[in-house]
Design a protein around this motif. Structure first.
Motif, PDB file in Angstrom:
ATOM      1  N   GLU A 311      18.105  19.031  -0.487  1.00 11.60           N
ATOM      2  CA  GLU A 311      19.443  19.527  -0.087  1.00 11.60           C
ATOM      3  C   GLU A 311      20.100  20.109  -1.293  1.00 11.60           C
ATOM      4  O   GLU A 311      21.116  21.176  -1.019  1.00 11.60           O
ATOM      5  CB  GLU A 311      20.086  18.576   0.774  1.00 11.60           C
ATOM      6  N   GLN A 312      20.085  19.436  -2.395  1.00 12.57           N
ATOM      7  CA  GLN A 312      20.792  19.767  -3.496  1.00 12.57           C
ATOM      8  C   GLN A 312      20.287  20.631  -4.243  1.00 12.57           C
ATOM      9  O   GLN A 312      21.011  21.706  -4.940  1.00 12.57           O
ATOM     10  CB  GLN A 312      20.953  18.739  -4.532  1.00 12.57           C
ATOM     11  N   PHE A 313      18.846  20.731  -4.522  1.00 14.29           N
ATOM     12  CA  PHE A 313      18.100  21.730  -5.063  1.00 14.29           C
ATOM     13  C   PHE A 313      16.992  22.427  -4.236  1.00 14.29           C
ATOM     14  O   PHE A 313      15.881  22.169  -4.345  1.00 14.29           O
ATOM     15  CB  PHE A 313      17.482  21.215  -6.408  1.00 14.29           C
ATOM     16  N   PRO A 314      17.510  23.293  -3.392  1.00 10.50           N
ATOM     17  CA  PRO A 314      16.508  23.770  -2.513  1.00 10.50           C
ATOM     18  C   PRO A 314      15.487  24.636  -3.045  1.00 10.50           C
ATOM     19  O   PRO A 314      14.344  24.751  -2.483  1.00 10.50           O
ATOM     20  CB  PRO A 314      17.233  24.779  -1.462  1.00 10.50           C
ATOM     21  N   VAL A 315      15.562  25.077  -4.399  1.00  8.32           N
ATOM     22  CA  VAL A 315      14.694  25.914  -5.071  1.00  8.32           C
ATOM     23  C   VAL A 315      13.451  24.827  -5.289  1.00  8.32           C
ATOM     24  O   VAL A 315      12.295  25.686  -5.480  1.00  8.32           O
ATOM     25  CB  VAL A 315      15.252  26.433  -6.415  1.00  8.32           C
ATOM     26  N   LEU A 316      13.622  23.797  -5.174  1.00  8.12           N
ATOM     27  CA  LEU A 316      12.488  22.806  -5.600  1.00  8.12           C
ATOM     28  C   LEU A 316      11.217  22.882  -4.413  1.00  8.12           C
ATOM     29  O   LEU A 316      10.067  22.984  -4.816  1.00  8.12           O
ATOM     30  CB  LEU A 316      12.996  21.391  -5.908  1.00  8.12           C
ATOM     31  N   VAL A 371       5.295  26.960 -20.569  1.00  9.19           N
ATOM     32  CA  VAL A 371       5.959  28.051 -21.220  1.00  9.19           C
ATOM     33  C   VAL A 371       6.145  29.337 -20.183  1.00  9.19           C
ATOM     34  O   VAL A 371       7.258  29.977 -20.197  1.00  9.19           O
ATOM     35  CB  VAL A 371       5.406  28.515 -22.583  1.00  9.19           C
ATOM     36  N   LEU A 372       5.149  29.777 -19.820  1.00  9.81           N
ATOM     37  CA  LEU A 372       4.802  30.715 -18.807  1.00  9.81           C
ATOM     38  C   LEU A 372       6.219  30.704 -17.652  1.00  9.81           C
ATOM     39  O   LEU A 372       6.567  31.478 -17.180  1.00  9.81           O
ATOM     40  CB  LEU A 372       3.723  31.045 -18.232  1.00  9.81           C
ATOM     41  N   VAL A 373       5.930  29.327 -17.121  1.00 12.16           N
ATOM     42  CA  VAL A 373       7.209  29.241 -15.972  1.00 12.16           C
ATOM     43  C   VAL A 373       8.649  29.412 -16.481  1.00 12.16           C
ATOM     44  O   VAL A 373       9.338  29.771 -15.882  1.00 12.16           O
ATOM     45  CB  VAL A 373       6.689  27.504 -15.556  1.00 12.16           C
ATOM     46  N   ILE A 374       8.617  28.768 -17.733  1.00  8.08           N
ATOM     47  CA  ILE A 374      10.066  29.038 -18.215  1.00  8.08           C
ATOM     48  C   ILE A 374      10.442  30.478 -18.462  1.00  8.08           C
ATOM     49  O   ILE A 374      11.550  30.957 -18.187  1.00  8.08           O
ATOM     50  CB  ILE A 374      10.536  28.278 -19.637  1.00  8.08           C
ATOM     51  N   LEU A 375       9.574  31.293 -18.854  1.00  7.22           N
ATOM     52  CA  LEU A 375       9.768  32.697 -19.211  1.00  7.22           C
ATOM     53  C   LEU A 375       9.784  33.182 -17.779  1.00  7.22           C
ATOM     54  O   LEU A 375      10.757  34.324 -17.743  1.00  7.22           O
ATOM     55  CB  LEU A 375       8.550  33.251 -19.943  1.00  7.22           C
ATOM     56  N   PHE A 376       9.109  33.049 -16.739  1.00  5.17           N
ATOM     57  CA  PHE A 376       9.542  33.335 -15.578  1.00  5.17           C
ATOM     58  C   PHE A 376      10.718  33.245 -14.862  1.00  5.17           C
ATOM     59  O   PHE A 376      11.307  33.999 -14.282  1.00  5.17           O
ATOM     60  CB  PHE A 376       8.498  32.721 -14.475  1.00  5.17           C
ATOM     61  N   GLY A 377      11.375  31.857 -15.131  1.00 12.17           N
ATOM     62  CA  GLY A 377      12.629  31.469 -14.882  1.00 12.17           C
ATOM     63  C   GLY A 377      13.576  32.393 -15.370  1.00 12.17           C
ATOM     64  O   GLY A 377      14.642  32.635 -14.810  1.00 12.17           O
ATOM     65  N   LEU A 378      13.525  32.870 -16.780  1.00  6.63           N
ATOM     66  CA  LEU A 378      14.492  33.672 -17.257  1.00  6.63           C
ATOM     67  C   LEU A 378      14.454  34.947 -16.760  1.00  6.63           C
ATOM     68  O   LEU A 378      15.599  35.692 -16.651  1.00  6.63           O
ATOM     69  CB  LEU A 378      14.008  33.582 -19.128  1.00  6.63           C
ATOM     70  N   VAL A 386      16.354  23.792 -14.240  1.00  4.45           N
ATOM     71  CA  VAL A 386      15.386  23.687 -13.138  1.00  4.45           C
ATOM     72  C   VAL A 386      14.073  24.149 -13.651  1.00  4.45           C
ATOM     73  O   VAL A 386      13.129  23.633 -13.414  1.00  4.45           O
ATOM     74  CB  VAL A 386      15.730  24.616 -11.854  1.00  4.45           C
ATOM     75  N   SER A 387      13.975  25.316 -14.388  1.00  4.38           N
ATOM     76  CA  SER A 387      12.727  25.767 -15.070  1.00  4.38           C
ATOM     77  C   SER A 387      12.076  24.726 -16.024  1.00  4.38           C
ATOM     78  O   SER A 387      10.723  24.462 -16.091  1.00  4.38           O
ATOM     79  CB  SER A 387      13.044  27.009 -15.765  1.00  4.38           C
ATOM     80  N   PHE A 440       8.475  15.445  -7.753  1.00  3.56           N
ATOM     81  CA  PHE A 440       9.890  15.129  -7.233  1.00  3.56           C
ATOM     82  C   PHE A 440      10.476  13.842  -8.225  1.00  3.56           C
ATOM     83  O   PHE A 440      11.569  13.902  -8.291  1.00  3.56           O
ATOM     84  CB  PHE A 440       9.908  14.574  -5.764  1.00  3.56           C
ATOM     85  N   TYR A 441       9.563  13.079  -8.516  1.00  4.86           N
ATOM     86  CA  TYR A 441       9.998  11.764  -9.333  1.00  4.86           C
ATOM     87  C   TYR A 441      10.796  12.392 -10.641  1.00  4.86           C
ATOM     88  O   TYR A 441      11.724  12.134 -11.215  1.00  4.86           O
ATOM     89  CB  TYR A 441       8.949  10.783  -9.425  1.00  4.86           C
ATOM     90  N   ILE A 442       9.933  13.259 -11.333  1.00  2.00           N
ATOM     91  CA  ILE A 442      10.467  13.760 -12.556  1.00  2.00           C
ATOM     92  C   ILE A 442      11.671  14.753 -12.410  1.00  2.00           C
ATOM     93  O   ILE A 442      12.857  14.783 -13.162  1.00  2.00           O
ATOM     94  CB  ILE A 442       9.227  14.693 -13.384  1.00  2.00           C
ATOM     95  N   SER A 443      11.596  15.432 -11.201  1.00  3.79           N
ATOM     96  CA  SER A 443      12.960  16.159 -10.916  1.00  3.79           C
ATOM     97  C   SER A 443      14.044  15.487 -10.674  1.00  3.79           C
ATOM     98  O   SER A 443      15.368  15.887 -10.966  1.00  3.79           O
ATOM     99  CB  SER A 443      12.552  17.065  -9.716  1.00  3.79           C
TER     100      SER A 443
END
Length: 449
Positions: A311-316, A371-378, A386-387, A440-443
């Motif tokens: 609910e708070q972070f639907p992007v997850l 790193v690729l995920v972070i670059l995608f987020g940017l 979130v990234s 979800f636990y790390i999130s």
């Protein structure tokens, strides 16, 4: 020129069968190789295939039957009488004949064996049926060339000619003593160059690789591969020579084992073929699908426990399939490498070394993908926290999935369970559950919900 099987040829054979034109049909198939005969039979209906098998000489159809898929062969055998099957078996090596017999019901087995004219051939087939089909005893053929160590070279040549009549290929000549115990092997070159008055004991080679009738087929394959053997002798508990396994037999065994492992890794619990009955196909596939269903339901309940986070972070929510897919892929990669190493008996080093190596590899892969995920987020303007959360989760999931994929096959193998089971839905499902939970636990820890 290589023989080609065309639709025109198949149509012609179908027409000749329908017309009952045996003379022209025999003319078309007279010089066709038995492997091509088998391919032609596969393209025919059951009635047409049976007609061709009954028409052709048993020597050709016996070899063709061994080339057929097991399901096709079983259906053809059901249409033949016990006497007709026995005629086919008379032309086969004992190992092939035993394989055919084993596919029949116990009652039909007795009827067919009773119809065999060659009593020695029948006795040999019955002997092979007593062994487990995946053991050296079940894989071996009784046909071989053996000589007594006390024979002269001249007498040996005469005996070899008589024995070789029943052997398709003479890979090796084995030497035995008066009690039929394996003593060594004989080089054809040494035999031809030795003085005619010399005894075999003077020229044979005492070093010979062999296996016991109870040796597992996997071990037989490993030995033959390691020493580049075209054939290997088989001895009983008393060291007596009882048969031999040739390279074509072990290649067939390896192929069958590979097919079983592939099906098991794909979530099929028993060996099946595409044209098997609906019931058998369902029985083979459904158990693993049920496991996958329960695994999926487990993942649903894990996500339900983090409903507030969604609910708070639907992007997850949108990254959940990514985490599950990566966990499954990494687990399958790791387990496939381990299973291959176990099968080839080349898995070396301690568990600690394996642990360190897998963690190191997972760190490299995880950091690279993170790193690729972070670059995608940017690029898409995603919240950087979130990234970083997704990247950290991905790294953790990859490490856990690699460890599960590595050690589950090793543990299964130590417990005597086929490790190939670990490369399929078992690993995928378990890693999906671990992956979503870790995500979800790390999130929760990083995003503070």
């Amino acid at each position: 020129m290589q023989f080609q099987i065309s639709s025109e040829l198949i149509d012609k054979i179908k027409f000749l069968v329908a017309e009952g034109n045996n003379e022209e049909l025999l003319l078309h198939l007279e010089d066709v190789h038995h492997a091509d005969i088998a391919e032609i039979i596969t393209e025919l209906s059951l009635e047409e295939a049976t007609y061709v098998v009954k028409l052709l000489d048993s020597q050709k159809t016996a070899e063709a039957l061994m080339e057929l898929e097991e399901g096709v062969r079983e259906r053809i055998l059901e249409t033949l009488s016990a006497k007709e099957i026995a005629e086919e078996l008379e032309e086969m090596d004992t190992d092939d004949a035993a394989d055919i017999i084993s596919e029949l019901s116990p009652e039909r087995q007795q009827n067919v064996i009773a119809e065999l004219v060659d009593e020695e051939h029948a006795d040999n087939i019955v002997e092979l049926l007593r062994y487990d089909e995946d053991s050296a005893g079940g894989l071996m053929a009784k046909e071989l060339v053996k000589v007594n160590e006390n024979w002269s070279v001249t007498g040996c040549m005469k005996e070899m000619r008589e024995q070789a009549e029943n052997v398709t290929r003479v890979h090796s000549i084995y030497v035995v003593d008066d009690k039929q115990k394996l003593k060594g092997r004989l080089s054809l070159k040494d035999l031809l160059t030795a003085p005619s008055h010399a005894n075999i004991s003077d020229v044979y080679i005492p070093q010979v690789d062999f296996v016991n009738v109870h040796t597992e087929g996997d071990e037989v394959a490993r030995i033959m591969q390691k020493y580049d053997l075209e054939a290997i002798p088989v001895v009983d508990e008393m060291g007596r020579l009882v048969g031999r396994i040739t390279i074509d037999d072990i290649v067939d065994f390896i192929k069958e084992e590979a097919e079983k492992d592939y099906q098991m890794a794909s979530g099929i619990s028993e060996s099946v073929e595409a044209d098997d009955s609906l019931l058998r196909l369902t029985r083979a596939r459904l158990p693993w699908l049920v496991l996958g269903l329960f695994g999926g339901l487990g993942s649903v309940y894990i996500m339900k426990g983090f409903e507030e986070a969604l609910e708070q972070f639907p992007v997850l929510f949108f990254f959940t399939p990514l985490i599950a897919a990566m966990a499954g892929n990494v687990g399958v990669q790791s387990s496939a490498i381990i299973v291959q190493g176990l099968a080839n008996d080349n898995l070396r080093g301690s568990l600690l070394q394996r642990l360190i190596k897998e963690v190191g590899l997972s760190l490299i892969n995880g950091i690279s993908l993170g790193v690729l995920v972070i670059l995608f987020g940017l690029l898409v303007g995603q919240d950087q926290m979130v990234s970083f959360t997704i990247a950290a989760s991905l790294l953790s999931v990859i490490i856990v999935a690699a460890l599960v994929g590595t050690f589950v096959p090793i543990i299964l193998n130590k417990q005597g369970i086929d490790p190939a089971i670990a490369t399929g839905p078992f690993i995928t499902t378990s890693n999906d559950i671990f992956g979503i939970f870790l995500f979800f636990y790390i999130s929760k820890l990083m995003l503070g919900f």
